[in-house]
Design a protein around this motif. Structure first.
Motif, PDB file in Angstrom:
ATOM      1  N   HIS A  31      37.418  21.659  -6.324  1.00  0.00           N
ATOM      2  CA  HIS A  31      38.026  20.318  -6.379  1.00  0.00           C
ATOM      3  C   HIS A  31      39.448  20.250  -5.843  1.00  0.00           C
ATOM      4  CE1 HIS A  31      34.757  19.988  -9.277  1.00  0.00           C
ATOM      5  NE2 HIS A  31      34.758  18.720  -8.985  1.00  0.00           N
ATOM      6  N   GLU A  68      38.449  20.070  -1.507  1.00  0.00           N
ATOM      7  CA  GLU A  68      38.317  18.752  -2.118  1.00  0.00           C
ATOM      8  C   GLU A  68      36.855  18.310  -2.185  1.00  0.00           C
ATOM      9  OE1 GLU A  68      41.103  16.034  -0.560  1.00  0.00           O
ATOM     10  OE2 GLU A  68      40.860  14.601  -2.191  1.00  0.00           O
ATOM     11  N   GLU A 107      32.887  18.652  -4.500  1.00  0.00           N
ATOM     12  CA  GLU A 107      32.305  18.663  -5.834  1.00  0.00           C
ATOM     13  C   GLU A 107      31.327  19.830  -5.903  1.00  0.00           C
ATOM     14  OE1 GLU A 107      30.762  14.838  -6.839  1.00  0.00           O
ATOM     15  OE2 GLU A 107      32.746  13.909  -6.766  1.00  0.00           O
ATOM     16  N   HIS A 135      45.707  11.015  -5.015  1.00  0.00           N
ATOM     17  CA  HIS A 135      44.794  12.147  -4.877  1.00  0.00           C
ATOM     18  C   HIS A 135      44.922  13.115  -6.038  1.00  0.00           C
ATOM     19  CE1 HIS A 135      44.032  10.801  -0.857  1.00  0.00           C
ATOM     20  NE2 HIS A 135      45.319  10.811  -0.614  1.00  0.00           N
ATOM     21  N   LEU A 142      44.828  15.456  -9.005  1.00  0.00           N
ATOM     22  CA  LEU A 142      43.688  16.061  -9.656  1.00  0.00           C
ATOM     23  C   LEU A 142      43.809  15.826 -11.156  1.00  0.00           C
ATOM     24  CD1 LEU A 142      41.393  17.762  -8.538  1.00  0.00           C
ATOM     25  CD2 LEU A 142      42.726  19.783  -9.073  1.00  0.00           C
ATOM     26  N   THR A 143      42.752  15.395 -11.761  1.00  0.00           N
ATOM     27  CA  THR A 143      42.776  15.272 -13.214  1.00  0.00           C
ATOM     28  C   THR A 143      41.603  16.057 -13.778  1.00  0.00           C
ATOM     29  OG1 THR A 143      41.368  13.338 -13.180  1.00  0.00           O
ATOM     30  CG2 THR A 143      43.744  12.950 -13.109  1.00  0.00           C
ATOM     31  N   ASP A 186      39.472  15.007 -15.883  1.00  0.00           N
ATOM     32  CA  ASP A 186      38.267  14.173 -15.865  1.00  0.00           C
ATOM     33  C   ASP A 186      37.614  14.174 -14.494  1.00  0.00           C
ATOM     34  OD1 ASP A 186      38.637  13.651 -18.429  1.00  0.00           O
ATOM     35  OD2 ASP A 186      38.805  11.461 -18.249  1.00  0.00           O
ATOM     36  N   LYS A 187      38.475  14.164 -13.471  1.00  0.00           N
ATOM     37  CA  LYS A 187      37.946  14.141 -12.117  1.00  0.00           C
ATOM     38  C   LYS A 187      37.185  15.438 -11.836  1.00  0.00           C
ATOM     39  CE  LYS A 187      39.686  13.315  -7.486  1.00  0.00           C
ATOM     40  NZ  LYS A 187      40.939  13.150  -6.726  1.00  0.00           N
ATOM     41  N   GLY A 210      34.002  15.418 -13.873  1.00  0.00           N
ATOM     42  CA  GLY A 210      33.078  14.418 -13.332  1.00  0.00           C
ATOM     43  C   GLY A 210      32.453  14.871 -12.028  1.00  0.00           C
ATOM     44  N   GLY A 211      33.069  15.851 -11.419  1.00  0.00           N
ATOM     45  CA  GLY A 211      32.556  16.327 -10.128  1.00  0.00           C
ATOM     46  C   GLY A 211      31.758  17.599 -10.235  1.00  0.00           C
TER      47      GLY A 211
END
Lengths: 325, 335, 369
Positions: free
Chosen positions: C132, C141, C143, C185, C187-188, C190-191, C194-195
């Motif tokens: 990610h 970047e 998933e 952009h 990064l979290t 959750d991101k 979620g990926g």
């Protein structure tokens, strides 16, 4: 060979249309039918069918050829491609012969892929020739091929030109492989040259078992059929285009008859074992303790050959292909 | 899942599915057929057979992939953790033993493996959300009932008017036939009723170590992985922790003379998700580490050590533990 | 296109093919000029089947080759140019990264083998998080798809890894004093979570099903750059008595993985267990990766994680790699975490353990170097 109007007197336009509607477009189709049945089905004279048949047979059948003629033909079309490794060249009586199918069988990390790269690099040394590298796993590796071309490393133009003449293709199943071989044959037999494939001298098919195992189901005759058809196709390719074909195979253990698993033979079974002209089995020398780096020496044993006495064993060094031991 | 229900892309007709059904018991077996075999059975071309496979696959996994975020937000999708009733040990285990996988407790004799198992059998009954009864399969010794009664007395205070003893099902097996029967027949039946939420096998090593000679290693490996696969299935299907006790054997390659490694070799180790090892520590050294705030810990005979050897979510760690009449308690990390 | 191709080389239904051969249709040319009705009459097959046959036979070779993505011949020179753009997913373990030439290569199969507890799952989880990392920090970047067959995907651990990755990325952005507004952009956790698309497979049927669904999934979601299977070995080591079935299924899976890797430009990472091999001649035994000899030919890179007997450190060796230099190298994943290092594998293990592990940290992110 396709049927054409006017090939012989009996082959007129009317006959041609009739044949076409019955699905007979090529000479092979025609000859493979029973003449009596054909004449009845198409409502044409038996005499005509027979005469066309005679003409076709006369034109197409194989004529006995004297050995001298064969020898002359061989001299004119035969090329011996170096493998790029002196030990292997010696083992194979000069290298890979065009028109022949050579098999490299070995366990993982015994240098099969590396040797294929050497052969590819050596095949494009000549300015006119090109090589085709077919593979499922995408194992073609740039550093290895550059390494194999070390002798011209300084000459950017030469390296580029050689690299351009090595074509790589990833195909994922045996039918795609068939389609590809067909395409190569069709393209190369066309009049206008050079075709997409250039002046093809070497075709490499990597990891053949990976193509075959997925179709190995319960239907054994069908699978064996595909396998022997593939063998025929590769030989046909080798013969008709006068190219050398190099395939790699894995090893399997021999079970039963009180054998230990030390004895191993090439995979794909009996049917396939008759196909290659030359077969080399590669083995790591020394104890094979997993997870640890092993010596780079590989023992190559020629177990089947059309030129040399077998078995014939030589040791080569994967790290340094020119070193002979 | 029966094949008859399959409906989907146009080329899949009912008759075809019936023809397929006649050849196999489950539709998922279609996935294992080669393209030509499936084409043979279904009358499809090889390419359409591939589509049929995809269709069957989407039926087998109807929900498709879940993102980690979805799993995180939905606790029912995550494994729960079986607490050991000791906050210090729980901290090392990040909450306890995982459900749905096989965990192993190994160690020499008399280092507290059985103690820990008994404790787990009781603490699983305290967990009101996920907990329930326990099955205890003994293969080595007789079930230590007296010790259990002693512990129950203490646990009674944690959950009143609950009959702890009535929810522990004890099985004694002495041979492979007994073990196979127990694990493959009786255990599934018991678990199907949904009351049992923990399976303890004390120990796996005893039977597998003594019944095979060195020449039968292949056979042992085969049997062991079959046994483990049944346990895996039960653990995953019922979302329960399975705890296996294992013996240790001398480690020839390891550092030190006294180093030991869990028994049963690589075959078994591959089946285990979390591995915990217990050992005894020299008591003289242990006394120095005694902390004043542990008031109960006065008369412990020996210190033990509990180490996490591996687990996907845990760091290797070691803590000292002691055992008294209320069970096993951790003291603190050994640095 | 030449029609002199034998019909046996087409992916036809074997029964239909048999019938066609019986009545003398052995070349594509003999079928091509006929109508489906004619074929069905003479070969005794249904009109639908005849239509199917014609469709397959008439298909151009090019379309056949391209039906599943780009099967276009590339010259080695094209590949050389592409090599420069080869993307890697960093593991953030310097030794492993450099061993693999910058991380786990995209478009290729990487196999991680090791005995239990050697860190296979850790490496997989780390990769699923690292995929990610945004492009401006040198990541890909993307998933990830995570196929878990052993129950090793524990969310706590994943969250931990994701947190430290996010933290690290923030530090890198701050340190670089980038003027660009990267907040969109950013990064979290959750991101990241979620990926990561997870499949939990309990047996090989479910594994095959999941792999069968991959092409659809990857077509729908183009961001997926990594497929992890942890582990490939375990479903095939239970209840697999039929070795020829196992061999075929593994070859089929290998085919699917290679296809996915090439067509969707994803990295495929598989873990494998170790097994004991007894050498009959010497009488001793040693550990080798499981799943047999045929599987060994499939992966491009095979990393074996072992524990060094003398000092209890873990080491990784590249057992099989196309490049000869790498093949001969012997690597050690360095021990002892650097203080304040962000990489959790080492932070977690290093701080509390005498086992002195594992994967050290890249002090600075390689994009900044």
């Amino acid at each position: 060979m396709a049927l054409k109007v006017g090939m012989c007197t009996a082959m007129n336009a009317e006959m041609f249309t009739k044949l076409e509607t019955a699905g007979i477009a090529s000479a092979v189709d025609f000859i493979s039918r029973d003449p009596e049945v054909l004449s009845r089905e198409l409502n044409v004279a038996y005499k005509d069918v027979c005469s066309i048949r005679r003409v076709l047979l006369a034109e197409l059948c194989a004529h006995p050829v004297s050995a001298l003629k064969l020898y002359e033909d061989a001299l004119s079309s035969l090329t011996i491609l170096s493998t790029g490794c002196s030990v292997l060249d010696q083992l194979l009586d000069g290298g890979l012969y065009t028109g022949e199918l050579t098999e490299l069988a070995g366990d993982t990390a015994t240098g099969k892929t590396r040797i294929c790269h050497w052969c590819a690099a050596a095949a494009v040394k000549n300015d006119l020739s090109s090589a085709l590298y077919i593979d499922m796993g995408g194992s073609f590796d740039i550093p290895t091929i550059l390494d194999a071309m070390a002798e011209v490393a300084g000459d950017q133009a030469a390296v580029q030109s050689r690299l351009r003449r090595i074509k790589c293709l990833q195909v994922f199943d045996v039918f795609q492989l068939f389609a590809l071989l067909e395409k190569v044959m069709a393209d190369s037999s066309k009049e206008e040259l050079p075709s997409e494939w250039g002046n093809l001298k070497l075709v490499i098919v990597e990891n053949l078992p990976l193509f075959i195992y997925p179709i190995m189901g319960a239907n054994a005759p069908y699978n064996q059929g595909i396998l022997s058809r593939l063998g025929l196709k590769l030989k046909q390719l080798a013969g008709s285009l006068s190219v050398a074909v190099l395939v790699t195979n894995s090893l399997v253990s021999m079970y039963g008859q009180g054998r230990t698993d030390q004895q191993r033979k090439a995979a794909l079974g009996r049917v396939w074992s008759h196909v290659p002209h030359n077969r080399i089995i590669l083995n790591r020398v020394g104890s094979d303790s997993a997870g640890f780096p092993r010596p780079t020496e590989v023992e190559a044993t020629l177990v089947k050959s059309s030129h040399q006495q077998t078995p014939f064993t030589a040791t080569l060094n994967l790290a340094d292909r020119d070193a002979s031991t | 899942m029966k094949t008859g229900k399959a409906t989907g892309p146009d080329m899949i007709s009912t008759e075809m599915m019936q023809a397929l059904e006649a050849n196999m018991s489950e539709s998922r077996q279609i996935l294992t057929l080669s393209g030509s075999d499936l084409a043979n059975l279904s009358g499809l071309s090889c390419r359409d057979a591939e589509l049929l496979k995809t269709h069957i696959a989407s039926q087998l996994i109807p929900q498709g992939p879940l993102t980690a975020l979805q799993i995180l937000k939905d606790e029912s999708l995550q494994p729960w953790k079986l607490s050991t009733s000791c906050p210090v040990i729980d901290k090392v285990l990040k909450g306890g033993f995982l459900s749905g996988v096989i965990s192993e407790i190994s160690g020499e004799s008399a280092c507290g493996k059985t103690q820990l198992c008994l404790q787990l059998c009781l603490s699983v009954q305290i967990d009101e959300k996920n907990g329930g009864g326990a099955v205890y399969i003994c293969t080595e010794d007789v079930f230590p009932s007296r010790r259990l009664q002693q512990l129950i007395r203490f646990y009674n205070s944690k959950r009143r008017s609950h009959k702890f003893g009535d929810n522990i099902f004890i099985e004694h097996v002495a041979d492979f036939e007994g073990l196979d029967l127990c694990v493959e027949k009786r255990l599934p039946a018991l678990l199907a009723r949904g009351m049992v939420k923990l399976v303890v096998i004390d120990s796996v090593a005893a039977l597998f170590r003594c019944h095979y000679t060195a020449a039968q290693m292949m056979e042992r490996a085969h049997h062991l992985s079959q046994f483990a696969s049944v346990l895996h299935q039960l653990a995953a299907q019922h979302r329960i922790p399975v705890i296996c006790v294992n013996q240790v054997s001398a480690n020839m390659d390891g550092p030190g003379i006294n180093s030991v490694t869990p028994a049963l070799g690589l075959t078994w180790a591959n089946q285990v998700t979390c591995r915990v090892m217990m050992s005894r520590v020299e008591s003289s050294e242990a006394v120095e580490d005694q902390q004043p705030n542990h008031t109960i810990a006065k008369n412990f005979p020996t210190y033990r050590q509990l180490s996490v050897l591996f687990a996907p979510h845990l760091a290797p760690a070691r803590i000292k533990v002691y055992i008294d009449d209320t069970g096993m308690h951790g003291i603190g990390a050994i640095t | 296109m030449s029609y002199s191709r034998e019909i046996t080389t087409f992916p036809l239904n074997p029964v239909v093919m048999g019938k066609l051969l019986q009545v003398g249709f052995n070349l594509a040319s003999s079928l091509i000029s006929l109508s489906p009705v004619n074929i069905s009459l003479s070969a005794g097959i249904s009109v639908d089947e005849a239509k199917q046959v014609l469709k397959i036979v008439q298909e151009d070779v090019n379309t056949c080759l391209q039906i599943s993505g780009e099967c276009v011949a590339k010259s080695a020179f094209d590949l050389l140019c592409a090599e420069q753009e080869q993307e890697h997913i960093v593991t953030f373990c310097e030794a492993v990264d450099s061993m693999l030439g910058g991380g786990v290569p995209v478009c290729k199969l990487t196999e991680i083998c090791g005995a239990p507890g050697m860190g296979k799952t850790q490496l997989c989880l780390q990769l699923a998080v690292d995929v990610h990392i945004p492009e401006h920090l040198g990541g890909v970047e993307g998933e990830a798809v995570y196929i878990d067959t052993e129950g090793g995907l524990i969310l706590d651990r994943l969250v931990e890894l994701a947190r430290s990755a996010v933290l690290h990325c923030q530090q890198v952005v701050e340190a670089s004093q980038s003027t660009l507004d990267q907040s969109s952009h950013a990064l979290t956790v959750d991101k990241i979570l979620g990926g990561i698309h997870c499949f939990r497979c309990h047996d090989y049927y479910e594994l095959i099903a999941a792999v069968q669904l991959l092409p659809t999934l990857l077509t729908q979601n183009e961001k997926i750059k990594l497929v992890v299977v942890d582990s490939l070995a375990s479903p095939f080591r239970h209840n697999m008595d039929d070795m020829s079935l196992r061999r075929r299924l593994l070859a089929t899976l290998a085919q699917s993985f290679l296809r996915v890797a090439a067509n969707f430009k994803t990295a495929v990472v598989l873990t494998n267990q170790m097994t004991t091999k007894i050498m009959p001649r010497e009488g001793d035994s040693h550990h080798i990766p499981a799943l047999g000899d045929n599987w060994a030919h499939v992966s491009h890179n095979r990393i074996v994680l072992t524990r060094d007997c003398s000092n209890n450190k873990r080491k990784a060796s590249l057992y099989k790699g196309p490049n000869k230099k790498e093949e001969l190298c012997f690597f050690q994943i360095t021990l002892k975490a650097v203080a304040n290092s962000w990489l959790c594998v080492s932070k977690l293990f290093g701080s509390s353990s005498k086992l002195e592990l594992v994967h050290v940290i890249h002090g600075a992110h390689h994009a900044l170097v």
